[in-house]
Design an enzyme around this catalytic site. Structure first.
Site, PDB file in Angstrom:
ATOM      1  CE1 TYR A 185      18.363   4.623 -52.390  1.00 18.71           C
ATOM      2  CE2 TYR A 185      19.899   4.708 -54.223  1.00 18.71           C
ATOM      3  CZ  TYR A 185      19.592   4.325 -52.937  1.00 18.71           C
ATOM      4  OH  TYR A 185      20.523   3.635 -52.198  1.00 18.71           O
TER       5      TYR A 185
ATOM      6  CE  LYS B 185      23.274  -4.766 -52.737  1.00 17.31           C
ATOM      7  NZ  LYS B 185      22.699  -4.927 -51.402  1.00 17.31           N
TER       8      LYS B 185
ATOM      9  CE1 TYR C  48      19.203   0.672 -51.908  1.00 20.30           C
ATOM     10  CE2 TYR C  48      18.949   0.029 -49.607  1.00 20.30           C
ATOM     11  CZ  TYR C  48      19.290   0.974 -50.559  1.00 20.30           C
ATOM     12  OH  TYR C  48      19.713   2.222 -50.163  1.00 20.30           O
TER      13      TYR C  48
ATOM     14  N   PRO D 269      27.996   3.130 -57.147  1.00 20.27           N
ATOM     15  CG  PRO D 269      28.160   5.395 -56.602  1.00 20.27           C
ATOM     16  CD  PRO D 269      28.574   4.386 -57.627  1.00 20.27           C
TER      17      PRO D 269
ATOM     18  CG  HIS E  34      17.181   4.289 -43.019  1.00 21.73           C
ATOM     19  ND1 HIS E  34      17.585   5.165 -43.990  1.00 21.73           N
ATOM     20  CD2 HIS E  34      17.229   4.979 -41.848  1.00 21.73           C
ATOM     21  CE1 HIS E  34      17.891   6.335 -43.434  1.00 21.73           C
ATOM     22  NE2 HIS E  34      17.686   6.243 -42.139  1.00 21.73           N
TER      23      HIS E  34
HETATM   24  C1  PHB Z   1      25.717   6.786 -48.789  1.00 15.74           C
HETATM   25  O1  PHB Z   1      25.085   7.018 -47.756  1.00 15.74           O
HETATM   26  O2  PHB Z   1      26.859   7.221 -48.955  1.00 15.74           O
HETATM   27  C2  PHB Z   1      25.057   5.992 -49.846  1.00 15.74           C
HETATM   28  C3  PHB Z   1      23.826   5.400 -49.600  1.00 15.74           C
HETATM   29  C4  PHB Z   1      23.197   4.669 -50.593  1.00 15.74           C
HETATM   30  C5  PHB Z   1      23.793   4.546 -51.831  1.00 15.74           C
HETATM   31  C6  PHB Z   1      25.036   5.110 -52.070  1.00 15.74           C
HETATM   32  C7  PHB Z   1      25.670   5.838 -51.088  1.00 15.74           C
HETATM   33  O3  PHB Z   1      23.151   3.853 -52.792  1.00 15.74           O
END
Ligand code: PHB
Ligand code: APR
Length: 388
Positions: A200, A295, A382, A291, A73
């Site tokens: 997000y 990280k 990130y 989460p 990505h």
């Molecule tokens: C996930 O794909 O489980 C995932 C991705 C990004 C995040 C948290 C979890 O910030």
């Protein structure tokens, strides 16, 4: 009494990767794990890898499946106030991230260790460590057959996650902690992702995240109040909330059968020091992040990428200097990720009744999506390229 060079507690990503990297340098280890192999391989966890994590796995010969099935990505979407904005990481910091589930990494690691003849003792109980401040620390446990075992080690690595026993063997711990008044309800759904990159979403009802696992499997999350019981979230209620929080004219969130659902509490936690005598901590055993910044897994891998060469230099070449500075070097990355995860969390999660906070969040989101320097700051944290 048995004997090994490194006794490793925990067969999560940290413990398994450490064992693998040590073996590549000719250092032998014993890995002991509370749970069954099946349990370790099926637990649903995170799934977003920084480029540095991918490189570590690739350099260790662990990326055969990752290189085929991983999904690269080049950015993320931030959604707020009914708008969806794209942050282009390739343009901002010339970096990408890769989607590949932690559970798949664990499967690959276990397969690689067993193929190399490594012993992993699953389904053990009564793990304990002693004499870690001497030159001959001992790892004790009861194996699956019920036999008491003692392994004399040069070094013990506590890779036993947040609920493990290793951290308690470090005296005079100073711990830093932040609890959040919300949790994440996560689902795995058998439906093609409705997005090419992660979304997000900030919403007055609470944060939502659309992540992906494979071209046919979606991973989605909803902010729920802390202490919420999964029983009060029917599949219908989950989809209804996801639809509302991601709603955007002209865009459709596809629904499908929910295969798994679970609620995870959120906290930030850092325990110091990460070493006592011949006991070294790595991964969730020493620190937890919420989460939101993805990280946790990346930190476990970056700890081990520092710890493995430090132990090799000490045990093989007699040079303890890297082992001496491991805690300090690891903690710099840990604190950068701890700050970033906290920052993402407080920018995106609804705090009911706090209208001032909502306005600050919206201002911050507008800034991050309108200012290139602000977007670069998010992108380099990130993707894991921010200097620590
Ligand atoms: C996930 O794909 O489980 C995932 C991705 C990004 C995040 C948290 C979890 O910030
Ligand atoms: N004895 C032996 N093994 C133990 C013990 C014990 N007393 N206690 C816990 N374990 C095992 C757990 O069953 C688990 O398999 O240690 C392992 C720790 O693995 P993880 O929790 O996956 O931690 P880590 O390897 O540091 O990886 C961190 O996992 O929790 C996620 O989001 C986190 O992605 C991050 C990653």
């Amino acid at each position: 009494m048995e004997r090994t060079q490194v006794g490793i507690i925990g067969a999560g990503p940290a413990g398994l990767l450490l064992s693998h990297l040590l073996a590549l340098a000719g250092i032998e280890s014993v890995v002991v794990e509370l749970r069954s192999r099946q349990h370790c391989e099926q637990r649903q966890r995170a799934g977003l890898l920084e480029a540095g994590t991918v490189a570590t796995l690739r350099d260790a010969g662990l990326a055969k499946r990752l290189d085929v099935e991983g999904i690269e990505h080049g950015g993320i979407y931030l959604q707020y106030a009914g708008e969806r904005h794209h942050l282009d990481f390739r343009d901002l910091v010339d970096r990408t991230v890769t989607i590949y589930a932690q559970t798949e990494i664990v499967k690959d690691l276990i397969a690689a260790r067993l193929a190399a003849g490594q012993r992993i003792d699953f389904s053990i109980t009564d793990t304990s460590v002693s004499d870690v401040d001497s030159s001959r620390p001992v790892l004790r446990y009861v194996d699956e057959a019920g036999a008491a075992r003692a392994v004399e080690c040069d070094v013990i690595a506590g890779c036993d996650g947040f609920h493990g026993i290793s951290r308690a063997a470090v005296p005079d711990v100073v711990a830093y902690e932040r609890a959040y008044p919300f949790s994440w309800l996560g689902i795995i759904a058998d439906v093609a992702p409705s997005t090419d990159e992660l979304i997000y979403a900030h919403h007055p009802d609470g944060f939502a995240l659309h992540s992906v696992r494979t071209p046919h499997v979606s991973r989605l999350y909803l902010q729920v109040p802390a202490g919420e019981a999964i029983g009060s979230w029917s599949d219908e209620r989950i989809w209804e909330n996801l639809q509302k929080r991601f709603a955007l004219p002209g865009w459709t969130l596809r629904e499908g059968p929910i295969r798994e659902k679970a609620i995870t509490p959120m906290r930030s936690f850092v325990s110091t020091p990460m070493r006592y005598g011949r006991l070294f901590l790595a991964g969730d055993a020493a620190h937890i992040v919420p989460p939101t910044g993805a990280k946790g897994l990346n930190l476990a891998v970056s700890d081990v990428a520092l710890l493995a060469p430090a132990l090799v230099a000490w045990l093989r070449d007699g040079d303890p200097s890297l082992a001496d500075t491991y805690p300090e070097r690891a903690l710099r990355r840990v604190w950068r990720a701890t700050h970033f995860s906290w920052w993402m969390t407080q920018m995106l999660h609804a705090v009911p009744g706090d209208a001032f906070n909502t306005q600050l969040q919206l201002s911050q989101l507008r800034y991050v999506t309108a200012s290139r320097p602000a977007a670069v700051t998010l992108a380099e944290n990130y993707t894991g390229s921010a200097p620590a």
